[in-house]
Design a protein around this motif. Structure first.
Motif, PDB file in Angstrom:
ATOM      1  N   PHE A   8      -9.372  29.700  29.708  1.00 34.16           N
ATOM      2  CA  PHE A   8      -8.906  28.434  29.148  1.00 34.16           C
ATOM      3  C   PHE A   8      -8.182  28.666  27.836  1.00 34.16           C
ATOM      4  N   SER A   9      -7.417  27.648  27.445  1.00 36.01           N
ATOM      5  CA  SER A   9      -6.723  27.652  26.158  1.00 36.01           C
ATOM      6  C   SER A   9      -6.927  26.299  25.496  1.00 36.01           C
ATOM      7  N   TYR A  10      -7.092  26.338  24.183  1.00 35.05           N
ATOM      8  CA  TYR A  10      -7.270  25.119  23.399  1.00 35.05           C
ATOM      9  C   TYR A  10      -5.925  24.504  23.049  1.00 35.05           C
ATOM     10  N   THR A  11      -5.934  23.208  22.808  1.00 37.58           N
ATOM     11  CA  THR A  11      -4.737  22.535  22.295  1.00 37.58           C
ATOM     12  C   THR A  11      -4.576  22.890  20.817  1.00 37.58           C
ATOM     13  N   PRO A  12      -3.373  22.735  20.250  1.00 34.62           N
ATOM     14  CA  PRO A  12      -3.209  22.949  18.805  1.00 34.62           C
ATOM     15  C   PRO A  12      -4.128  22.046  17.972  1.00 34.62           C
ATOM     16  N   GLU A  13      -4.350  20.824  18.437  1.00 30.56           N
ATOM     17  CA  GLU A  13      -5.231  19.914  17.721  1.00 30.56           C
ATOM     18  C   GLU A  13      -6.667  20.432  17.702  1.00 30.56           C
ATOM     19  N   THR A  14      -7.107  21.004  18.808  1.00 30.96           N
ATOM     20  CA  THR A  14      -8.463  21.557  18.859  1.00 30.96           C
ATOM     21  C   THR A  14      -8.596  22.733  17.903  1.00 30.96           C
ATOM     22  N   ILE A  71     -13.977  18.991  31.447  1.00 31.66           N
ATOM     23  CA  ILE A  71     -13.639  19.615  30.162  1.00 31.66           C
ATOM     24  C   ILE A  71     -12.147  19.858  30.004  1.00 31.66           C
ATOM     25  N   GLY A  72     -11.414  19.824  31.094  1.00 31.65           N
ATOM     26  CA  GLY A  72      -9.987  20.121  31.028  1.00 31.65           C
ATOM     27  C   GLY A  72      -9.130  18.999  30.504  1.00 31.65           C
ATOM     28  N   GLY A  73      -9.684  17.814  30.378  1.00 34.18           N
ATOM     29  CA  GLY A  73      -8.857  16.672  30.027  1.00 34.18           C
ATOM     30  C   GLY A  73      -8.716  16.353  28.556  1.00 34.18           C
ATOM     31  N   GLY A  74      -9.344  17.115  27.680  1.00 37.19           N
ATOM     32  CA  GLY A  74      -9.278  16.731  26.277  1.00 37.19           C
ATOM     33  C   GLY A  74      -8.890  17.859  25.349  1.00 37.19           C
ATOM     34  N   ALA A  75      -9.828  18.730  25.070  1.00 42.64           N
ATOM     35  CA  ALA A  75      -9.644  19.757  24.046  1.00 42.64           C
ATOM     36  C   ALA A  75      -8.872  20.976  24.536  1.00 42.64           C
ATOM     37  N   LEU A  76      -8.588  21.034  25.827  1.00 40.52           N
ATOM     38  CA  LEU A  76      -7.931  22.215  26.385  1.00 40.52           C
ATOM     39  C   LEU A  76      -6.497  21.919  26.794  1.00 40.52           C
ATOM     40  N   SER A  77      -5.645  22.910  26.610  1.00 37.74           N
ATOM     41  CA  SER A  77      -4.269  22.783  27.092  1.00 37.74           C
ATOM     42  C   SER A  77      -4.131  23.377  28.489  1.00 37.74           C
ATOM     43  N   SER A  78      -5.058  24.262  28.871  1.00 35.23           N
ATOM     44  CA  SER A  78      -5.057  24.812  30.226  1.00 35.23           C
ATOM     45  C   SER A  78      -6.452  25.299  30.575  1.00 35.23           C
TER      46      SER A  78
END
Length: 109
Positions: A8-14, A71-78
């Motif tokens: 997985f990868s986090y979003t920049p915001e996370t 878990i994929g719908g918020g803090a993650l970009s992938s």
């Protein structure tokens, strides 16, 4: 119980939130998998193509898919989840493949 590898990868915001307030995400990952009667075995942070990798078990594919969707719908970009086979399961699949009647496109019967 089936095993799964999740990358997985986090979003920049996370990332920004975790820089401001570091948090051990293993606890959150474990709670998600345990909610479907599964187990988180390992959790690694990484850098490169993915920000993290974990190894867990779930009762079946639908349970693990539910975790990935939640878990994929918020803090993650992938998020990518791969079902894993033991060596013994691979040998069983190889044995079963001998009786599968597959014909490649363009091949004669």
């Amino acid at each position: 119980m089936p095993r799964y590898l999740t990358r997985f990868s986090y979003t920049p915001e996370t990332w920004a939130m975790m820089i401001a307030q570091p948090e051990d995400r293993r606890k959150a990952a474990a709670a998600c998998i345990e909610s479907v009667r599964g187990t988180l075995h390992r959790f690694w942070d990484s850098f490169g193509e993915h920000d993290g990798i974990n190894l867990g078990e779930a009762p079946e594919n639908v349970s693990m898919a539910a975790v990935a969707l939640a878990i994929g719908g918020g803090a993650l970009s992938s998020i990518e989840t791969t079902a894993l086979l033991t060596v013994e399961e691979t040998f069983e699949a190889l044995a079963r493949a001998q009786s599968v009647g597959y014909r490649a496109p363009g091949a004669t019967a």
